[in-house]
Enzyme design. Structure first.
Site, mmCIF file in Angstrom:
data_model
loop_
_atom_site.group_PDB
_atom_site.id
_atom_site.type_symbol
_atom_site.label_atom_id
_atom_site.label_comp_id
_atom_site.label_asym_id
_atom_site.label_seq_id
_atom_site.Cartn_x
_atom_site.Cartn_y
_atom_site.Cartn_z
ATOM 1 N N ASN A 1 59.788 5.247 -22.424
ATOM 2 C CA ASN A 1 58.819 4.399 -21.726
ATOM 3 C C ASN A 1 59.258 4.021 -20.317
ATOM 4 O OD1 ASN A 1 60.893 2.839 -22.924
ATOM 5 N ND2 ASN A 1 59.635 0.995 -22.842
ATOM 6 N N GLU A 2 60.079 4.858 -19.690
ATOM 7 C CA GLU A 2 60.626 4.534 -18.377
ATOM 8 C C GLU A 2 59.547 4.257 -17.337
ATOM 9 O OE1 GLU A 2 64.000 6.223 -20.593
ATOM 10 O OE2 GLU A 2 61.861 6.651 -20.465
ATOM 11 N N VAL A 3 58.447 5.013 -17.388
ATOM 12 C CA VAL A 3 57.378 4.840 -16.407
ATOM 13 C C VAL A 3 56.887 3.394 -16.380
ATOM 14 C CG1 VAL A 3 54.926 5.387 -16.012
ATOM 15 C CG2 VAL A 3 56.585 7.224 -16.273
ATOM 16 N N GLN A 4 56.909 2.737 -17.513
ATOM 17 C CA GLN A 4 56.369 1.377 -17.598
ATOM 18 C C GLN A 4 57.174 0.367 -16.795
ATOM 19 O OE1 GLN A 4 55.365 0.031 -21.527
ATOM 20 N NE2 GLN A 4 54.579 2.031 -22.159
ATOM 21 N N VAL A 5 58.421 0.699 -16.461
ATOM 22 C CA VAL A 5 59.220 -0.192 -15.619
ATOM 23 C C VAL A 5 59.544 0.471 -14.274
ATOM 24 C CG1 VAL A 5 60.210 -1.553 -17.481
ATOM 25 C CG2 VAL A 5 61.342 0.568 -16.798
#
Length: 249
Positions: free
Chosen positions: A127-131
Site C-alpha cells: 500500500n505504499e502509494v497511499q502514503v
C-alpha cells in the site's frame, strides 16, 4: 524481537515485537541473521511467523522519521537485506501469516516459498502509494511473479490491501486456514516437501527462484537513493506525518 521454536528439522522464526511487529532496522538485521544461520543450525526448512492478529504492520514509520539521513538509509536497506536473505535461503521458507500483513510485512511474505494466511478480515498488500511512496521495481517484481502482471498493476497502482479470501482467490497467498493453525499448516506443507529427494528438490527450487533473487539483488544504492528522494519529498512527508498522527490516536 524474535522467538525461535523447533518442529524437528523445521525451525520457526517468529517476529516478536509487540504490539504489531513493526519493522525496525534492528529487527530486520536480526531476522536476516537468523534466516542465514538456520541451515547451519540444522534447519531443513523455515517457518516465518508473526503475531496472532498482525503478522507484521510493515516498517516502523514513526521510528524511521526520527532517524538521521544515514540511519534512514540503513533502515530501508535492512528491509531489502532481510528480503534477500529469505529469497536466497538454501532451504524452503513458508510464511505463516496469522493476521494483517501490509507493506513491509507483505514484502517479507512475498520473499517466501509459500504463504499460508489466517481466514478472516485480515488484509495484505503493498500500500505504499497511499502514503506517497513508489514501490521500487524490485518490490513490484515480487507481486508480479505471484499474481501476474496485470493484477499486480491494479493492486500496486491503487495501493490496495485485500482481505484474506480475495488474496487467496488471486494467488497472493497459497492457502487459508484458521488463525491458530497457520504454523501447523506451514510445518505440514514443509514436511511433505521434505519427503521429496532433497538434492533434486532444492536444485529445482534454486532455478525456479532465480528471478526473485536477481530482482532483489538488482536493487542498488542509487535505487535506494531515488526511493529516499521520494520519501523526503514534501507530499510524501505530509502523508507520512498524517499517518503517524493517526497511529498516535
Amino acid at each position: 524481537m524474535l522467538e525461535f521454536h523447533r518442529h524437528g528439522d523445521i525451525h520457526e522464526i517468529r517476529l516478536a515485537r509487540p504490539p504489531v511487529n513493526a519493522l525496525t532496522p534492528e529487527l530486520l538485521s536480526a531476522l536476516r541473521t537468523a534466516v542465514q544461520e538456520a541451515p547451519a543450525a540444522g534447519a531443513r526448512a523455515i517457518v516465518l511467523s508473526g503475531g496472532a492478529k498482525v503478522f507484521s504492520a510493515g516498517m516502523d514509520v514513526p521510528h524511521l522519521m526520527g532517524l538521521d539521513p544515514a540511519g534512514l538509509k540503513a533502515g530501508w536497506a535492512s528491509l531489502f537485506a532481510a528480503g534477500r536473505a529469505i529469497a536466497s535461503s538454501p532451504v524452503p521458507v513458508v510464511a505463516a501469516i496469522g493476521g494483517h500483513s501490509p507493506a513491509g510485512g507483505c514484502v517479507l511474505a512475498l520473499c517466501c516459498d509459500y504463504r499460508i494466511m489466517a481466514r478472516g478480515p485480515f488484509r495484505i498488500g503493498l500500500n505504499e502509494v497511499q502514503v506517497g511512496l513508489v514501490a521500487p521495481d524490485a518490490i513490484q517484481h515480487l507481486m508480479r511473479r505471484v499474481v501476474g502482471p496485470y493484477r499486480a498493476e491494479r493492486l500496486l497502482v491503487e495501493g490496495a490491501l485485500v482481505e484474506a479470501e480475495q488474496a487467496h482467490a488471486i494467488g497472493l497467498v497459497d492457502e487459508l486456514t484458521d488463525g491458530e493453525h497457520v504454523v501447523k499448516r506451514a510445518t505440514v506443507w514443509l514436511e511433505e516437501l521434505l519427503k521429496l529427494p532433497s538434492a533434486s528438490m532444492l536444485a529445482t527450487r534454486r532455478i525456479a527462484r532465480a528471478d526473485l533473487v536477481a530482482a532483489l539483488e538488482s536493487f542498488r544504492d542509487d535505487d535506494l537513493d531515488a526511493f529516499l528522494g521520494e520519501w523526503n519529498s514534501p507530499g510524501t512527508q505530509a502523508a507520512l506525518k498524517a499517518l503517524v498522527a493517526r497511529l498516535g490516536k
